[in-house]
Design an enzyme around this catalytic site. Sequence first.
Site, PDB file in Angstrom:
ATOM      1  N   GLU A  76       0.820  -1.204   0.000  1.00  0.00           N
ATOM      2  CA  GLU A  76       0.000   0.000   0.000  1.00  0.00           C
ATOM      3  C   GLU A  76       0.862   1.266   0.000  1.00  0.00           C
ATOM      4  OE1 GLU A  76      -3.214  -0.287  -0.089  1.00  0.00           O
ATOM      5  OE2 GLU A  76      -4.101   1.578   0.661  1.00  0.00           O
ATOM      6  N   ASP A  77       1.941   1.255   0.750  1.00  0.00           N
ATOM      7  CA  ASP A  77       2.660   2.506   1.016  1.00  0.00           C
ATOM      8  C   ASP A  77       4.070   2.596   0.440  1.00  0.00           C
ATOM      9  OD1 ASP A  77       0.475   3.342   2.439  1.00  0.00           O
ATOM     10  OD2 ASP A  77       1.224   2.666   4.374  1.00  0.00           O
TER      11      ASP A  77
END
Length: 488
Positions: A76-77
């Site tokens: 996600e990051d």
Amino acid sequence: MHTIDQIIEKIRSYNPLVDEKLLRDAYEFAAMAHAGQKRLTGEDYIQHSLATMSNLASLRMDTPTLVAGLLHDVPEDTSYTLEDIRKKFGKEVAKLVEGITKLGTLKYRGLERYAENLRKMFIAMAEDIRIIIIKFADRLNNLQTLSHLRPDKRKRIALETLEIYAPIANRLGMGDMKGNLEDLAFPYAMPKEYTWVVGISQSRLKIEKKYLEKIKKILHKELLENSIPVTSIDVRIKHLYSLYKKILEKERDIDKVYDLIAVRIICKSVADCYRVLGAIHKKWVPLKGRIKDYIAQPKPNGYQSLHTTVFADKGKIVEFQIRDEEMHELAEYGVAAHLRYKEFGAKKMSKEKTEWLKNLLIIQKKIADNNAYLAEVKVDVFQNRIFVFTPKGDVIDLPENATPVDFAYHIHTDIGDKCASAIINDQIAPLSSRLRSGDVVEIKINKNRTVPNEDWLNFVRTNLAKDKIRQSLRQKQEGVISRLLNRE
Ligand code: MN
């Protein structure tokens, strides 16, 4: 500050043969992927990954779960993908991380009537119970650092914890997790109520703690005289949020709450539990109707204990909770107790207990079976679907990146054709906005509108919407042509 060494030490205490190299590799990878990123606390991002892993180690989780905990925010990051994780750490870890990423798209927007649907979706979407447990471990750390977030975000996360996460923890029998999640979220979700409860409970707690230490000693002596062996006698203080709810039930009168503090006795066998109960009743008079045998009749989430409330010394009212070691582990850790890494020689769980686990694990299936749309949820998860709500709380499932126009056509052709504007989570939003799971979507229509806007074709995502728009435009065109022909 967490360090990988410290956490590995903790894991070794319950799993001496743990694959330390694998854990260190996962740590190196996560640290590299998150390098340069900071949390709002000012700490390096990896601190959050380590904290999540540490929470999982406290629950004595297995190695794939610990590794997934370290890596849970990587896809996600960071610039690394799920595929990178799969190549480096294998299918099982990748599946867990993927599940966590998917659950991350479900968001609670503060309307109570959607909460039950969201809870069901949450459980049904998690293919593996371990995914939910990693989400809990992640959420615990997010709550611990919540004060660094913007006030509106703080409140949303705190309410989501109370409305979605804690009830699921309760359903899974994870009493300890439920209590911790609630107590961390409570001050942010309801600051006034929190201050009120702390205020009215402090003085009573102080007095009762002292008093119960005395009761503990008396009981200890009594059990010794009757030669009933016990593992421990502890004074347990009710979690604050659960106290708050109890006070509300009792007409806001804290004096009607008898279990603010209770004495908890852990026995070595079920028979001993009943012997302890007998000894307590011999010593003190029980209150009528307050003896609860949850051993013979467990609560729906599997909780087992004997509860009794008595008039103790000086006529004070005291609650006792009596259970054996296995019941205690289940009451605190629930489904996580079954997933725990078991030491060599650990005693096998009784047949009853494994039955209970089976029942718990089919909760997911039951929920899915009882709800037509949830059965779809499970399948559609693999096709990247999102789930949004109508203002009435109905769930509409759409493909990823769907827009309010897709949503409108999904409800009714007429609403699609006449849609004028959209309100997403109480904010006016363009018709071309990308919807996300958990959004509450309301469509405003323009009654005078007769045809859809051709431009919508540029952004709608579903074939349904595309077909309907083209069809309506064609009908309009045909109408114009036939009118022109008729005029001739
Ligand atoms: Mn996280």
